[in-house]
Design a protein around this motif. Structure first.
Motif, PDB file in Angstrom:
ATOM      1  N   VAL A  60       5.617 -10.823  -5.056  1.00  0.00           N
ATOM      2  CA  VAL A  60       4.635  -9.750  -4.896  1.00  0.00           C
ATOM      3  C   VAL A  60       3.453  -9.944  -5.557  1.00  0.00           C
ATOM      4  CG1 VAL A  60       4.534  -7.292  -5.630  1.00  0.00           C
ATOM      5  CG2 VAL A  60       6.742  -8.239  -4.904  1.00  0.00           C
ATOM      6  N   ALA A  61       2.216  -9.635  -4.838  1.00  0.00           N
ATOM      7  CA  ALA A  61       1.001 -10.082  -5.238  1.00  0.00           C
ATOM      8  C   ALA A  61       0.280  -8.789  -5.438  1.00  0.00           C
ATOM      9  CB  ALA A  61       0.158 -10.934  -4.233  1.00  0.00           C
ATOM     10  N   SER A  62       0.704  -7.664  -4.869  1.00  0.00           N
ATOM     11  CA  SER A  62      -0.249  -6.460  -5.178  1.00  0.00           C
ATOM     12  C   SER A  62       0.725  -5.312  -4.564  1.00  0.00           C
ATOM     13  CB  SER A  62      -1.647  -6.469  -4.677  1.00  0.00           C
ATOM     14  OG  SER A  62      -2.224  -5.289  -5.470  1.00  0.00           O
ATOM     15  N   LYS A  63       0.421  -4.216  -4.929  1.00  0.00           N
ATOM     16  CA  LYS A  63       1.056  -2.772  -4.729  1.00  0.00           C
ATOM     17  C   LYS A  63       0.120  -1.846  -4.297  1.00  0.00           C
ATOM     18  CE  LYS A  63       4.678  -1.286  -6.939  1.00  0.00           C
ATOM     19  NZ  LYS A  63       5.924  -1.191  -7.956  1.00  0.00           N
ATOM     20  N   TYR A  64       0.214  -1.025  -3.294  1.00  0.00           N
ATOM     21  CA  TYR A  64      -0.860  -0.096  -2.696  1.00  0.00           C
ATOM     22  C   TYR A  64      -0.165   1.312  -2.552  1.00  0.00           C
ATOM     23  CZ  TYR A  64      -3.240  -4.501  -1.990  1.00  0.00           C
ATOM     24  OH  TYR A  64      -3.783  -5.726  -2.288  1.00  0.00           O
ATOM     25  N   SER A 108      -0.863   4.373  -2.475  1.00  0.00           N
ATOM     26  CA  SER A 108      -1.601   5.521  -1.539  1.00  0.00           C
ATOM     27  C   SER A 108      -1.305   5.156   0.013  1.00  0.00           C
ATOM     28  CB  SER A 108      -3.218   5.422  -1.959  1.00  0.00           C
ATOM     29  OG  SER A 108      -3.707   4.174  -1.286  1.00  0.00           O
ATOM     30  N   ARG A 109      -0.965   3.825   0.180  1.00  0.00           N
ATOM     31  CA  ARG A 109      -0.710   3.353   1.579  1.00  0.00           C
ATOM     32  C   ARG A 109       0.700   2.871   1.856  1.00  0.00           C
ATOM     33  NH1 ARG A 109      -5.102  -0.019   0.591  1.00  0.00           N
ATOM     34  NH2 ARG A 109      -4.423  -2.254   0.922  1.00  0.00           N
ATOM     35  N   SER A 130       2.403   0.213   0.534  1.00  0.00           N
ATOM     36  CA  SER A 130       2.321  -0.946   1.090  1.00  0.00           C
ATOM     37  C   SER A 130       2.193  -2.020  -0.102  1.00  0.00           C
ATOM     38  CB  SER A 130       1.097  -1.026   1.797  1.00  0.00           C
ATOM     39  OG  SER A 130       0.619  -2.432   2.227  1.00  0.00           O
ATOM     40  N   LEU A 143       2.001  -5.987  -0.927  1.00  0.00           N
ATOM     41  CA  LEU A 143       1.317  -7.554  -0.457  1.00  0.00           C
ATOM     42  C   LEU A 143       2.388  -8.615  -1.132  1.00  0.00           C
ATOM     43  CD1 LEU A 143      -0.949  -9.053   0.730  1.00  0.00           C
ATOM     44  CD2 LEU A 143      -2.193  -8.876  -1.251  1.00  0.00           C
ATOM     45  N   ILE A 144       2.865  -9.558  -0.266  1.00  0.00           N
ATOM     46  CA  ILE A 144       3.506 -10.777  -0.757  1.00  0.00           C
ATOM     47  C   ILE A 144       2.401 -11.703  -0.479  1.00  0.00           C
ATOM     48  CG2 ILE A 144       5.588  -9.526  -0.939  1.00  0.00           C
ATOM     49  CD1 ILE A 144       6.417 -11.375   1.573  1.00  0.00           C
ATOM     50  N   ILE A 164       2.674  -8.215   4.669  1.00  0.00           N
ATOM     51  CA  ILE A 164       2.803  -6.781   4.360  1.00  0.00           C
ATOM     52  C   ILE A 164       3.969  -6.224   4.470  1.00  0.00           C
ATOM     53  CG2 ILE A 164       1.528  -4.655   4.911  1.00  0.00           C
ATOM     54  CD1 ILE A 164      -0.637  -6.580   3.525  1.00  0.00           C
ATOM     55  N   ILE A 170       4.597  -6.726 -10.078  1.00  0.00           N
ATOM     56  CA  ILE A 170       3.661  -7.967  -9.565  1.00  0.00           C
ATOM     57  C   ILE A 170       4.321  -9.347 -10.212  1.00  0.00           C
ATOM     58  CG2 ILE A 170       1.185  -8.851 -10.045  1.00  0.00           C
ATOM     59  CD1 ILE A 170       1.399  -6.260  -8.426  1.00  0.00           C
TER      60      ILE A 170
END
Lengths: 416, 416
Positions: B307-311, B313-314, B316, B318-319, B361, B375
């Motif tokens: 896991v590289a980031s988390k969003y 608000s959408r 989503s 990111l891996i 995604i 993360i």
């Protein structure tokens, strides 16, 4: 502290390149094994010089992506053409490859940005690379990553600061923070305040502009991205956060800047934008041709294959360039690539309609041409997506001016 | 005579493998750089032993494809498991790699078939390889290729005969001659008569069976392919052409043979079929799971990412496993892979919904899990298509029984 991981770079790339050069330079393309990826250096240079006008005429900095090709040779042409000293890499393997090349020694390369939000297992590499190039740069778009970075630096007594862009989302929705959340302000504030961070500014990528089908549509994507990036800047500055750099871009929007260079709108659209970045512009591909911002004559990359069989009863041609040579990426035109018979006069005579691992199937082809094609005949395929197609190949055969003589062989770095 | 071309095999593969093994064996998966391709050797061995039952219980020969993995290690497991001495390769690079390995010295490997219609620029390699293994075999499905072969042999005074399968089309429509044309009889007659050819028989691949969604559907594809292959044989034999070998197969139909092993129909369906071949059966993938002939527990391959980031608000995630780690191949389930948190208990918790070059995604994920992912957390992706995913990677990390300790590293051959 997070477990650290190691970048595995394929060794012996230069030895292998030397042996490929010895075997191939001076040969005719038709003497080479197929499938082979072919780069026309003349077109590549022209595309890169064209990009340079953004710097000379609009005084906006350019940052070039090297992920399309992952070679030092093409990066050099990009940097010289675009009058830039800044690149984006998509992997740490690329970062090591570029930073340990002559590009740094020759003072052509000063800024290297890892264009994917870093994970905390890579901080060892971050600081190793920061000691090898003037400015090694990363994205952060999540507070947890910043927590981990600060904790890493404290525990290691790291004396260097990390150069950080805050990745913002201007509508693509892939990576980056949204403009309208309180958390976004808070993250920017922390990046500015952190003693372990040199906060560079904001960075956006308008990947959704690939859907453009006209130059005007691409211009609109550009304007929207610039407006959105300025909205981020304004919001941050209202909260006392200084944004030194705004970097935006994608190939269709950057091509739109060039197309509309003399249009009065461009200067106002780019107002406050300090840097534009693009990657596929250097090679282009069938997808980019679909945006109308480039023609087949601007595409520097193709895959050479041979006719392996013909099946008259189902009007089908088998070529030896399939999914592993072209990639299975798609394009708005449908199919997996245009078929050319000649790299000097790029007239698509057919489409690769289906691919499996090694098989390319051509069915959309007129009867006269079908009859005239012979087993073993060379065909050239303009691929859908240059980045994914280059990634299929261990070396690239380089030609000039559409001629069929090999002038060089380039070997890309791969892996992570 | 046609210009001859040379196979470019990456050198130093064994040196690199040694260094990867030194760095990785004994480590936990979480200590490795992501994305990494992970193979569970226990599952691979089980899949291969299962295939062996076709030989022991039905007395039908098995030929295994190595194009999925292109490693000597997995080929050995396949050959031993399936009690076979015959492989199909998809490139000449694979052919050299396998034939120059210990597999030939250890007498495990005796037949190597190039599973793509040969082009005349490769005849040097054909006869070079024919001198290195008991039987090197090719496809011919076009009279021009046979013309070129005969002319090559005459001009070179070649003393060896080429071992040739006639590739037939049993409905897939990719490569191979049709049953109902006069030209097909003529080509078979010429292959039998040629003094430069040892005519082996006919070979079919039922790639269209990948569309099976039930075991019964796969069985029907199998029956159709066998019927069609026998129709070829009968037609040829009516014209005085002897067909010694009939080779048919594809993973779904071969899995159907295993599923219905005890069903009386199987023996009659396979009547006269002397050999079955399959490749993806050894690793399986998400596509194969969609046929219902394998479960996630039978899939030996996965891609480890972080896991590289988390969003939020959408909604989503990111891996760091995108199109270059998973491939962009599709599967009936949609998306680019199942997300697992654990390789011992393979429960899909989400789907990779979008990929670009390095970005994966995940949006299809429940809120509780979304919140709990952190993360840097390791995730495992079951890819859509094992062959194309393996082709993305320069080395494979090997584990056993779903455990997270590295027991080996395998390095595949690449290129053409």
């Amino acid at each position: 502290m997070e477990q650290q991981t190691v970048t595995n770079i394929t060794p012996y790339l230069s030895e292998w390149k030397q042996s490929l050069q010895n075997n191939m330079i001076g040969k005719k393309l038709s003497e080479l094994r197929t499938p082979s990826l072919v780069i026309d250096k003349t077109i590549l240079e022209r595309n890169c010089q064209q990009l340079g006008k953004i710097h000379t005429e609009l005084n906006t900095n350019i940052r070039i992506h090297v992920k399309t090709h992952k070679t030092v040779e093409a990066a050099r042409i990009q940097l010289e053409g675009a009058k830039s000293d800044a690149i984006v890499v998509s992997t740490l393997a690329e970062a090591y490859f570029m930073i340990e090349s002559d590009l740094v020694k020759d003072q052509l390369l000063k800024q290297v940005l890892l264009g994917f939000p870093i994970t905390p297992d890579k901080f060892d590499d971050l600081f190793k690379l920061s000691r090898k190039v003037a400015s090694f740069q990363i994205f952060i778009d999540n507070p947890s990553t910043l927590d981990a970075l600060e904790s890493y630096c404290r525990l290691r007594n790291e004396s260097l600061k990390a150069n950080v862009f805050l990745k913002i989302d201007c509508g693509y929705g892939r990576a980056g923070i949204p403009v309208d959340q309180e958390e976004s302000i808070e993250l920017a504030r922390r990046l500015q305040a952190s003693e372990h961070v040199n906060f560079l500014g904001i960075y956006s990528h308008a990947g959704h502009s690939y859907a453009s089908q006209t130059a005007n549509a691409a211009l609109e994507y550009l304007e929207n991205e610039c407006n959105s990036a300025r909205a981020f800047r304004d919001r941050f500055e209202q909260h006392g956060i200084t944004i030194k750099t705004i970097s935006i871009g994608a190939t269709p929007t950057v091509k739109a800047i060039i197309r509309f260079m003399d249009d009065a709108r461009i200067k106002s659209i780019l107002q406050g934008i300090t840097e534009v970045h693009a990657g596929a512009y250097a090679f282009l591909d069938r997808q980019q041709v679909s945006t109308t911002l480039g023609t087949l004559d601007d595409v520097a990359v193709s895959v050479m294959g041979r006719v392996a069989s013909k099946y008259p009863s189902r009007h089908s041609i088998l070529i030896d360039a399939g999914g592993l040579a072209l990639s299975k990426d798609i394009a708005p035109q449908g199919g997996f690539g245009y078929v050319l018979l000649d790299l000097k006069h790029k007239k698509p005579v057919a489409t690769v309609s289906k691919v499996s691992q090694e098989h390319g199937i051509i069915t959309d082809i007129d009867q006269e041409l079908f009859s005239s094609l012979h087993i073993g005949q060379i065909v050239h395929i303009v691929p859908n997506h240059c980045c994914l197609t280059c990634a299929c190949h261990l070396y690239y055969v380089v030609i000039e001016e559409g001629n069929d003589t090999v002038v060089d062989v380039w070997v890309p770095v791969k892996g992570w």
